[in-house]
Design a protein around this motif. Structure first.
Motif, short mmCIF file in Angstrom:
data_model
loop_
_atom_site.label_atom_id
_atom_site.label_comp_id
_atom_site.label_asym_id
_atom_site.label_seq_id
_atom_site.Cartn_x
_atom_site.Cartn_y
_atom_site.Cartn_z
N PHE A 87 67.30 51.32 66.72
CA PHE A 87 66.49 51.56 65.53
C PHE A 87 67.20 51.07 64.28
CE2 PHE A 87 65.29 54.29 61.96
CZ PHE A 87 63.94 54.02 61.91
N VAL A 88 66.52 50.23 63.53
CA VAL A 88 67.06 49.74 62.27
C VAL A 88 66.12 50.21 61.17
CG1 VAL A 88 67.68 47.72 60.94
CG2 VAL A 88 68.05 47.73 63.40
N ALA A 89 66.66 50.91 60.21
CA ALA A 89 65.84 51.47 59.15
C ALA A 89 65.33 50.37 58.22
CB ALA A 89 66.64 52.49 58.36
N ASP A 90 64.21 50.67 57.58
CA ASP A 90 63.61 49.73 56.64
C ASP A 90 64.49 49.62 55.40
OD1 ASP A 90 61.61 48.01 55.86
OD2 ASP A 90 60.41 49.58 54.89
N LYS A 91 64.49 48.43 54.79
CA LYS A 91 65.35 48.24 53.61
C LYS A 91 64.98 49.17 52.47
CE LYS A 91 67.55 43.85 53.84
NZ LYS A 91 68.15 42.86 53.03
N ALA A 92 63.69 49.43 52.30
CA ALA A 92 63.25 50.31 51.22
C ALA A 92 63.77 51.73 51.44
CB ALA A 92 61.73 50.32 51.13
N VAL A 93 63.77 52.16 52.69
CA VAL A 93 64.24 53.51 53.02
C VAL A 93 65.75 53.61 52.77
CG1 VAL A 93 64.51 55.20 54.87
CG2 VAL A 93 62.41 53.88 54.69
N THR A 94 66.48 52.60 53.23
CA THR A 94 67.94 52.63 53.02
C THR A 94 68.28 52.60 51.54
OG1 THR A 94 68.04 50.24 53.28
CG2 THR A 94 68.51 51.57 55.22
N GLN A 95 67.52 51.82 50.78
CA GLN A 95 67.77 51.76 49.33
C GLN A 95 67.49 53.11 48.68
OE1 GLN A 95 69.13 48.94 48.35
NE2 GLN A 95 69.57 49.95 46.43
N GLN A 96 66.43 53.78 49.12
CA GLN A 96 66.09 55.09 48.57
C GLN A 96 67.19 56.10 48.90
OE1 GLN A 96 62.45 56.67 50.06
NE2 GLN A 96 62.43 58.39 48.66
N ILE A 97 67.70 56.05 50.12
CA ILE A 97 68.77 56.97 50.52
C ILE A 97 70.01 56.71 49.68
CG2 ILE A 97 70.33 57.56 52.40
CD1 ILE A 97 67.98 57.03 54.31
N LEU A 98 70.33 55.43 49.47
CA LEU A 98 71.51 55.10 48.67
C LEU A 98 71.37 55.60 47.24
CD1 LEU A 98 72.32 51.52 49.95
CD2 LEU A 98 73.68 53.57 50.27
N THR A 99 70.21 55.46 46.66
CA THR A 99 70.03 55.92 45.27
C THR A 99 70.08 57.44 45.19
OG1 THR A 99 67.63 55.79 45.57
CG2 THR A 99 68.71 53.93 44.48
N GLN A 100 69.59 58.12 46.21
CA GLN A 100 69.64 59.59 46.20
C GLN A 100 71.07 60.09 46.36
OE1 GLN A 100 66.97 60.71 49.30
NE2 GLN A 100 65.19 60.74 47.94
N ASN A 101 71.86 59.37 47.14
CA ASN A 101 73.24 59.79 47.37
C ASN A 101 74.18 59.39 46.25
OD1 ASN A 101 72.64 61.05 49.73
ND2 ASN A 101 73.10 59.29 51.01
N ARG A 102 73.77 58.46 45.44
CA ARG A 102 74.62 58.06 44.32
C ARG A 102 74.69 59.22 43.34
NH1 ARG A 102 72.18 53.28 42.70
NH2 ARG A 102 73.09 52.29 44.51
N GLY A 103 75.76 59.30 42.60
CA GLY A 103 75.96 60.42 41.69
C GLY A 103 74.87 60.54 40.64
N ARG A 104 74.75 61.73 40.11
CA ARG A 104 73.70 61.99 39.12
C ARG A 104 74.20 61.77 37.69
NH1 ARG A 104 69.59 62.79 42.32
NH2 ARG A 104 69.67 64.44 43.88
N LYS A 105 75.49 61.51 37.56
CA LYS A 105 76.02 61.31 36.21
C LYS A 105 75.65 59.93 35.70
CE LYS A 105 79.98 64.26 37.03
NZ LYS A 105 81.42 64.31 37.15
N SER A 106 75.64 59.79 34.41
CA SER A 106 75.24 58.50 33.84
C SER A 106 76.24 57.40 34.17
CB SER A 106 75.09 58.63 32.32
OG SER A 106 76.33 58.99 31.76
N LYS A 107 77.50 57.77 34.35
CA LYS A 107 78.49 56.74 34.67
C LYS A 107 78.30 56.20 36.09
CE LYS A 107 82.14 59.66 36.47
NZ LYS A 107 83.52 59.98 36.41
N ASP A 108 77.63 56.98 36.97
CA ASP A 108 77.42 56.55 38.34
C ASP A 108 76.16 55.70 38.51
OD1 ASP A 108 79.67 57.88 39.12
OD2 ASP A 108 78.61 59.74 39.56
N ARG A 109 75.29 55.70 37.53
CA ARG A 109 74.03 54.95 37.64
C ARG A 109 74.27 53.48 37.36
NH1 ARG A 109 70.31 59.19 34.43
NH2 ARG A 109 70.29 60.80 36.03
N PRO A 110 73.54 52.64 38.08
CA PRO A 110 73.69 51.21 37.80
C PRO A 110 73.10 50.87 36.43
CG PRO A 110 71.88 51.58 39.32
CD PRO A 110 72.55 52.90 39.11
N PRO A 111 73.61 49.85 35.78
CA PRO A 111 73.07 49.50 34.46
C PRO A 111 71.62 49.05 34.56
CG PRO A 111 74.58 47.81 35.25
CD PRO A 111 74.65 48.95 36.22
N GLU A 112 70.83 49.55 33.61
CA GLU A 112 69.40 49.21 33.63
C GLU A 112 69.20 47.79 33.09
OE1 GLU A 112 67.25 52.14 31.50
OE2 GLU A 112 67.93 53.79 32.76
#
Length: 140
Positions: A87-112
């Motif tokens: 089983f290989v997960a969909d790219k959209a699902v993996t991206q969503q999981i990565l964004t949820q696991n990334r820190g909630r602080k502003s320094k952890d967010r990717p630049p907009e």
């Protein structure tokens, strides 16, 4: 040699007709401390018994203990397990999981990404302004 062993040896070598020394009180075999002495004699360490160990525990070598507690690298087996999965997960699902696991602080967010603003030009042309001027002010 301890004093008690020396005393016992002297008692054995003593002539039978000779009496005991006055003033020295001898303990008989059934004295109050006889049980304790027998217990000590029974538990006396022999050449094969180590005093440094706890009763019932065997002495382990330090090398065996080190090998047991040494950290084991599971990377190879984990990678094999991951790559053999069907089983290989969909790219959209993996991206969503990565964004949820990334820190909630502003320094952890990717630049907009900044959107380019359109130039603030007018929608009306010079022709439209002249026409409006004529209709509103009534000038030529």
């Amino acid at each position: 040699m301890s004093a008690s062993l020396l005393r016992r040896g002297l008692e054995l070598l003593e002539t039978p007709g000779r009496g005991k020394a006055p003033g020295v009180q001898q303990r008989g075999p059934g004295g109050p401390r006889a049980a304790g002495a027998a217990r000590r004699r029974k538990a006396a360490p022999g050449p094969g018994r180590s005093r440094a160990t706890v009763k019932g525990k065997a002495v382990k070598s330090a090398i065996e203990e080190y090998c047991k507690k040494k950290a084991v690298d599971h990377l190879r087996t984990n990678l094999q397990y991951m790559t053999n999965g069907r089983f290989v997960a969909d790219k959209a699902v993996t991206q969503q999981i990565l964004t949820q696991n990334r820190g909630r602080k502003s320094k952890d967010r990717p630049p907009e990404k900044k959107t380019k603003k359109k130039s603030e030009g007018t929608v009306f042309t010079e022709e439209d302004f002249r026409k409006f001027e004529r209709e509103y002010f009534g000038t030529a």
